[in-house]
Design an enzyme around this catalytic site. Structure first.
Site, PDB file in Angstrom:
ATOM      1  CG  PHE A  95      -4.004  -5.547   9.389  1.00 44.64           C
ATOM      2  CD1 PHE A  95      -4.460  -4.883  10.520  1.00 44.64           C
ATOM      3  CD2 PHE A  95      -4.276  -6.909   9.266  1.00 44.64           C
ATOM      4  CE1 PHE A  95      -5.155  -5.554  11.514  1.00 44.64           C
ATOM      5  CE2 PHE A  95      -4.971  -7.588  10.250  1.00 44.64           C
ATOM      6  CZ  PHE A  95      -5.405  -6.915  11.380  1.00 44.64           C
ATOM      7  CD  GLU A  96      -2.471  -7.634   5.298  1.00 43.41           C
ATOM      8  OE1 GLU A  96      -2.158  -6.549   4.768  1.00 43.41           O
ATOM      9  OE2 GLU A  96      -3.611  -7.852   5.767  1.00 43.41           O
ATOM     10  CB  THR A 136     -13.218   5.016   7.505  1.00 41.38           C
ATOM     11  OG1 THR A 136     -12.026   4.422   6.996  1.00 41.38           O
ATOM     12  CG2 THR A 136     -14.170   5.299   6.367  1.00 41.38           C
ATOM     13  CB  VAL A 188      -1.108   3.836   7.944  1.00 39.90           C
ATOM     14  CG1 VAL A 188      -2.623   3.613   7.925  1.00 39.90           C
ATOM     15  CG2 VAL A 188      -0.406   2.514   8.190  1.00 39.90           C
ATOM     16  CD1 TRP A 239      -2.648  -1.766   0.870  1.00 38.84           C
ATOM     17  CD2 TRP A 239      -3.484   0.299   1.011  1.00 38.84           C
ATOM     18  NE1 TRP A 239      -4.012  -1.857   0.730  1.00 38.84           N
ATOM     19  CE2 TRP A 239      -4.551  -0.605   0.812  1.00 38.84           C
ATOM     20  CE3 TRP A 239      -3.770   1.658   1.134  1.00 38.84           C
ATOM     21  CZ2 TRP A 239      -5.877  -0.192   0.736  1.00 38.84           C
ATOM     22  CZ3 TRP A 239      -5.091   2.075   1.064  1.00 38.84           C
ATOM     23  CH2 TRP A 239      -6.124   1.158   0.858  1.00 38.84           C
ATOM     24  CG  HIS A 280     -10.088   0.912   7.615  1.00 43.39           C
ATOM     25  ND1 HIS A 280     -11.415   1.085   7.362  1.00 43.39           N
ATOM     26  CD2 HIS A 280      -9.834  -0.407   7.461  1.00 43.39           C
ATOM     27  CE1 HIS A 280     -11.953  -0.075   7.061  1.00 43.39           C
ATOM     28  NE2 HIS A 280     -11.026  -1.000   7.115  1.00 43.39           N
TER      29      HIS A 280
HETATM   30  N1  RBF Z   1      -2.639  -0.309   4.238  1.00 35.13           N
HETATM   31  C1  RBF Z   1      -1.596   0.519   4.307  1.00 35.13           C
HETATM   32  O1  RBF Z   1      -0.436   0.063   4.379  1.00 35.13           O
HETATM   33  N2  RBF Z   1      -1.778   1.887   4.331  1.00 35.13           N
HETATM   34  C2  RBF Z   1      -3.001   2.448   4.300  1.00 35.13           C
HETATM   35  O2  RBF Z   1      -3.094   3.687   4.291  1.00 35.13           O
HETATM   36  C3  RBF Z   1      -4.137   1.590   4.230  1.00 35.13           C
HETATM   37  N3  RBF Z   1      -5.387   2.102   4.224  1.00 35.13           N
HETATM   38  C4  RBF Z   1      -6.449   1.247   4.197  1.00 35.13           C
HETATM   39  C5  RBF Z   1      -7.733   1.770   4.211  1.00 35.13           C
HETATM   40  C6  RBF Z   1      -8.839   0.924   4.174  1.00 35.13           C
HETATM   41  C7  RBF Z   1     -10.212   1.509   4.189  1.00 35.13           C
HETATM   42  C8  RBF Z   1      -8.643  -0.494   4.119  1.00 35.13           C
HETATM   43  C9  RBF Z   1      -9.800  -1.462   4.078  1.00 35.13           C
HETATM   44  C10 RBF Z   1      -7.369  -1.006   4.107  1.00 35.13           C
HETATM   45  C11 RBF Z   1      -6.256  -0.155   4.137  1.00 35.13           C
HETATM   46  N4  RBF Z   1      -4.961  -0.675   4.109  1.00 35.13           N
HETATM   47  C12 RBF Z   1      -3.888   0.190   4.190  1.00 35.13           C
HETATM   48  C13 RBF Z   1      -4.713  -2.132   3.904  1.00 35.13           C
HETATM   49  C14 RBF Z   1      -4.516  -2.898   5.212  1.00 35.13           C
HETATM   50  O3  RBF Z   1      -3.216  -2.667   5.737  1.00 35.13           O
HETATM   51  C15 RBF Z   1      -4.663  -4.416   4.955  1.00 35.13           C
HETATM   52  O4  RBF Z   1      -3.812  -4.800   3.899  1.00 35.13           O
HETATM   53  C16 RBF Z   1      -6.076  -4.811   4.606  1.00 35.13           C
HETATM   54  O5  RBF Z   1      -6.991  -4.312   5.569  1.00 35.13           O
HETATM   55  C17 RBF Z   1      -6.234  -6.370   4.513  1.00 35.13           C
HETATM   56  O6  RBF Z   1      -5.920  -6.966   5.770  1.00 35.13           O
END
Ligand code: RBF
Length: 168
Positions: free
Chosen positions: A64-65, A94, A89, A29, A96
């Site tokens: 998250f992973e 939201t 991030v 991400w 999240h």
């Molecule tokens: N992962 C990131 O590394 N950075 C982010 O800014 C980020 N924003 C997210 C926003 C939303 C609404 C969702 C659902 C996921 C986001 N994720 C982000 C992905 C998260 O780290 C993870 O890969 C997923 O939630 C699947 O477990």
């Protein structure tokens, strides 16, 4: 206090990584940002003599992973001395952001304690893309560099404490 480059560190205080093996888990991400952080970390490990074969890079889908990525690396490669977790991030509309940041900070701590090895928190948690750019090679330095220097220092600390215990 001068506040322009938050990645300022004393290069003379960073130990050689010649004998060290270090994992880097990078979230996909915000890839441009995390690639720049990973590049800073890898350049720094090379600068402190970590051998190319001893820099082990994996990618995980999102921040998250990172916790499970670091855990998998340490479980499957006993020679690893540390893992650097790299992610970005960015605050959205939201909640999240809060859940992900909380999960990664707790998760990284838990993995470090579980394996008894340093797991480094190189996670940018910013309000916007500009702040992330500033910290991944922009005006506030590159937090990947800092993460690599921290890994080297923590491994050296661990090895010092372990050898003291063995001598005692
Ligand atoms: N992962 C990131 O590394 N950075 C982010 O800014 C980020 N924003 C997210 C926003 C939303 C609404 C969702 C659902 C996921 C986001 N994720 C982000 C992905 C998260 O780290 C993870 O890969 C997923 O939630 C699947 O477990």
């Amino acid at each position: 206090m001068k506040k322009t480059n938050l990645s300022d560190y004393d290069p003379t205080q960073v130990p050689s990584g010649k004998e060290y093996r270090i994992g880097i888990a990078v979230a996909e991400w915000n890839k441009e940002i995390t690639d720049a952080l990973a590049e800073g970390a890898i350049d720094t490990l090379r600068k402190y003599d970590v051998a190319e074969d001893n820099i082990v890079l994996i990618h995980v889908p999102g921040s998250f992973e990172l916790t499970s990525g670091a855990d998998l690396m340490l479980r499957n490669d006993e020679k690893l001395d540390a893992v650097i977790c790299i992610g970005c991030v960015i605050q959205g509309e939201t909640r999240h952001f809060d859940f992900i940041c909380e999960a990664v900070s707790q998760g990284v701590t838990n993995v470090a304690i579980k394996h008894g090895k340093p797991v480094i928190f190189s996670l940018l948690t910013t309000n916007n893309v500009e702040q992330a750019i500033d910290r991944s090679g922009g005006k506030h330095g590159n937090k990947g560099i800092e993460g690599a220097a921290t890994a080297l220092k923590m491994i050296a600390l661990q090895k010092t404490l372990e050898s003291k215990r063995q001598k005692a």
